[in-house]
Scaffold this motif. Structure first.
Motif, PDB file in Angstrom:
ATOM      1  N   UNK A  42      -9.328   4.386   4.676  1.00  0.00           N
ATOM      2  CA  UNK A  42     -10.592   5.026   5.002  1.00  0.00           C
ATOM      3  C   UNK A  42     -10.867   6.153   4.013  1.00  0.00           C
ATOM      4  N   UNK A  43     -12.142   6.370   3.735  1.00  0.00           N
ATOM      5  CA  UNK A  43     -12.556   7.436   2.821  1.00  0.00           C
ATOM      6  C   UNK A  43     -13.517   8.368   3.536  1.00  0.00           C
ATOM      7  N   UNK A  44     -13.414   9.628   3.212  1.00  0.00           N
ATOM      8  CA  UNK A  44     -14.339  10.639   3.731  1.00  0.00           C
ATOM      9  C   UNK A  44     -14.850  11.416   2.525  1.00  0.00           C
ATOM     10  N   UNK A  45     -16.119  11.264   2.219  1.00  0.00           N
ATOM     11  CA  UNK A  45     -16.727  11.898   1.059  1.00  0.00           C
ATOM     12  C   UNK A  45     -17.589  13.063   1.495  1.00  0.00           C
ATOM     13  N   UNK A  46     -17.457  14.158   0.782  1.00  0.00           N
ATOM     14  CA  UNK A  46     -18.297  15.315   1.058  1.00  0.00           C
ATOM     15  C   UNK A  46     -19.528  15.273   0.180  1.00  0.00           C
ATOM     16  N   UNK A  47     -20.677  15.106   0.782  1.00  0.00           N
ATOM     17  CA  UNK A  47     -21.945  15.117   0.048  1.00  0.00           C
ATOM     18  C   UNK A  47     -22.568  16.498   0.174  1.00  0.00           C
ATOM     19  N   UNK A  48     -22.582  17.233  -0.930  1.00  0.00           N
ATOM     20  CA  UNK A  48     -23.083  18.607  -0.881  1.00  0.00           C
ATOM     21  C   UNK A  48     -22.084  19.571  -0.290  1.00  0.00           C
ATOM     22  N   UNK A  49     -20.821  19.144  -0.237  1.00  0.00           N
ATOM     23  CA  UNK A  49     -19.770  19.927   0.415  1.00  0.00           C
ATOM     24  C   UNK A  49     -18.491  19.762  -0.393  1.00  0.00           C
ATOM     25  N   UNK A  50     -17.909  20.861  -0.853  1.00  0.00           N
ATOM     26  CA  UNK A  50     -16.684  20.781  -1.635  1.00  0.00           C
ATOM     27  C   UNK A  50     -15.491  20.730  -0.684  1.00  0.00           C
ATOM     28  N   UNK A  51     -14.926  19.547  -0.533  1.00  0.00           N
ATOM     29  CA  UNK A  51     -13.881  19.361   0.467  1.00  0.00           C
ATOM     30  C   UNK A  51     -12.607  20.124   0.159  1.00  0.00           C
ATOM     31  N   UNK A  52     -12.397  20.508  -1.089  1.00  0.00           N
ATOM     32  CA  UNK A  52     -11.194  21.267  -1.421  1.00  0.00           C
ATOM     33  C   UNK A  52     -11.115  22.579  -0.629  1.00  0.00           C
ATOM     34  N   UNK A  53     -12.248  23.089  -0.208  1.00  0.00           N
ATOM     35  CA  UNK A  53     -12.267  24.360   0.512  1.00  0.00           C
ATOM     36  C   UNK A  53     -12.062  24.181   2.017  1.00  0.00           C
ATOM     37  N   UNK A  54     -12.002  22.930   2.447  1.00  0.00           N
ATOM     38  CA  UNK A  54     -11.958  22.652   3.878  1.00  0.00           C
ATOM     39  C   UNK A  54     -10.691  21.903   4.272  1.00  0.00           C
ATOM     40  N   UNK A  55     -10.233  22.178   5.476  1.00  0.00           N
ATOM     41  CA  UNK A  55      -9.279  21.275   6.095  1.00  0.00           C
ATOM     42  C   UNK A  55     -10.072  20.095   6.619  1.00  0.00           C
ATOM     43  N   UNK A  56      -9.558  18.911   6.416  1.00  0.00           N
ATOM     44  CA  UNK A  56     -10.254  17.700   6.838  1.00  0.00           C
ATOM     45  C   UNK A  56      -9.367  16.918   7.802  1.00  0.00           C
ATOM     46  N   UNK A  57      -9.908  16.640   8.955  1.00  0.00           N
ATOM     47  CA  UNK A  57      -9.168  15.925   9.996  1.00  0.00           C
ATOM     48  C   UNK A  57      -9.795  14.559  10.249  1.00  0.00           C
ATOM     49  N   UNK A  58      -8.964  13.653  10.672  1.00  0.00           N
ATOM     50  CA  UNK A  58      -9.409  12.336  11.114  1.00  0.00           C
ATOM     51  C   UNK A  58      -9.190  12.237  12.623  1.00  0.00           C
ATOM     52  N   UNK A  59     -10.214  11.773  13.299  1.00  0.00           N
ATOM     53  CA  UNK A  59     -10.155  11.502  14.725  1.00  0.00           C
ATOM     54  C   UNK A  59     -10.528  10.045  14.953  1.00  0.00           C
ATOM     55  N   UNK A  60     -10.203   9.552  16.117  1.00  0.00           N
ATOM     56  CA  UNK A  60     -10.647   8.213  16.488  1.00  0.00           C
ATOM     57  C   UNK A  60     -10.987   8.205  17.960  1.00  0.00           C
ATOM     58  N   UNK A  61     -11.847   7.268  18.311  1.00  0.00           N
ATOM     59  CA  UNK A  61     -12.230   7.099  19.709  1.00  0.00           C
ATOM     60  C   UNK A  61     -12.395   5.621  20.007  1.00  0.00           C
ATOM     61  N   UNK A  62     -11.591   5.160  20.934  1.00  0.00           N
ATOM     62  CA  UNK A  62     -11.671   3.779  21.386  1.00  0.00           C
ATOM     63  C   UNK A  62     -12.580   3.711  22.610  1.00  0.00           C
ATOM     64  N   UNK A  63     -13.171   2.559  22.881  1.00  0.00           N
ATOM     65  CA  UNK A  63     -14.057   2.422  24.043  1.00  0.00           C
ATOM     66  C   UNK A  63     -13.370   2.842  25.331  1.00  0.00           C
ATOM     67  N   UNK A  64     -14.018   3.720  26.078  1.00  0.00           N
ATOM     68  CA  UNK A  64     -13.477   4.147  27.353  1.00  0.00           C
ATOM     69  C   UNK A  64     -12.371   5.165  27.267  1.00  0.00           C
ATOM     70  N   UNK A  65     -12.067   5.622  26.063  1.00  0.00           N
ATOM     71  CA  UNK A  65     -10.985   6.597  25.889  1.00  0.00           C
ATOM     72  C   UNK A  65     -11.512   7.885  25.266  1.00  0.00           C
ATOM     73  N   UNK A  66     -10.741   8.924  25.419  1.00  0.00           N
ATOM     74  CA  UNK A  66     -11.108  10.199  24.824  1.00  0.00           C
ATOM     75  C   UNK A  66     -10.858  10.188  23.315  1.00  0.00           C
ATOM     76  N   UNK A  67     -11.561  11.055  22.629  1.00  0.00           N
ATOM     77  CA  UNK A  67     -11.334  11.214  21.197  1.00  0.00           C
ATOM     78  C   UNK A  67      -9.911  11.702  20.948  1.00  0.00           C
ATOM     79  N   UNK A  68      -9.272  11.150  19.951  1.00  0.00           N
ATOM     80  CA  UNK A  68      -7.867  11.459  19.656  1.00  0.00           C
ATOM     81  C   UNK A  68      -7.733  11.913  18.211  1.00  0.00           C
TER      82      UNK A  68
END
Length: 127
Positions: free
Chosen positions: A19-45
């Motif tokens: 998976x890729x996460x691109x920052x458009x207009x945002x310099x990602x080097x300055x940010x912590x970047x997290x990945x979350x997921x959410x399955x149907x009927x479940x809470x975000x993890x």
């Protein structure tokens, strides 16, 4: 300014996706970047996080540790989530989020704790 997540798809159990996460207009080097997921009927993890500091500290949920790898490509302004040995229970919509705080206890952060969220990308693990 936005985050754009991509790279999802249909994969068989045991397969891999990146998976890729691109920052458009945002310099990602300055940010912590997290990945979350959410399955149907479940809470975000929370899945993984890469911190905005020299050395790029990385954090993983127990469900991801040993199978997933988060990394940063500064020149591309992109954060990747390499997912190997995928299981059916990994099926979910995956989101990336960015904020300027530490990744420490990122799994306990609420949606409003993050400055930016990308639209999700669907990952389906099925035979």
């Amino acid at each position: 300014v936005q985050l754009q997540a991509s790279g999802g798809g249909l994969v068989q159990p045991g397969g891999s996706l990146r998976l890729s996460c691109v920052g458009n207009g945002l310099l990602l080097d300055y940010y912590s970047v997290a990945w979350f997921r959410q399955a149907p009927g479940k809470e975000r993890e929370g899945v993984s996080c890469i911190q905005n500091s020299s050395g790029d500290l990385t954090y993983y949920a127990d469900s991801a540790r040993g199978r997933f790898t988060v990394s940063r490509a500064g020149a591309e302004n992109t954060v990747f989530l390499q997912m190997n040995s995928l299981k059916p229970e990994d099926t979910a919509v995956y989101y990336c989020a960015a904020y300027m705080s530490s990744c420490w206890q990122f799994t306990k952060k609420g949606k409003n704790d993050f400055d930016y969220w990308g639209k999700g990308t669907q990952v389906t693990v099925s035979s």
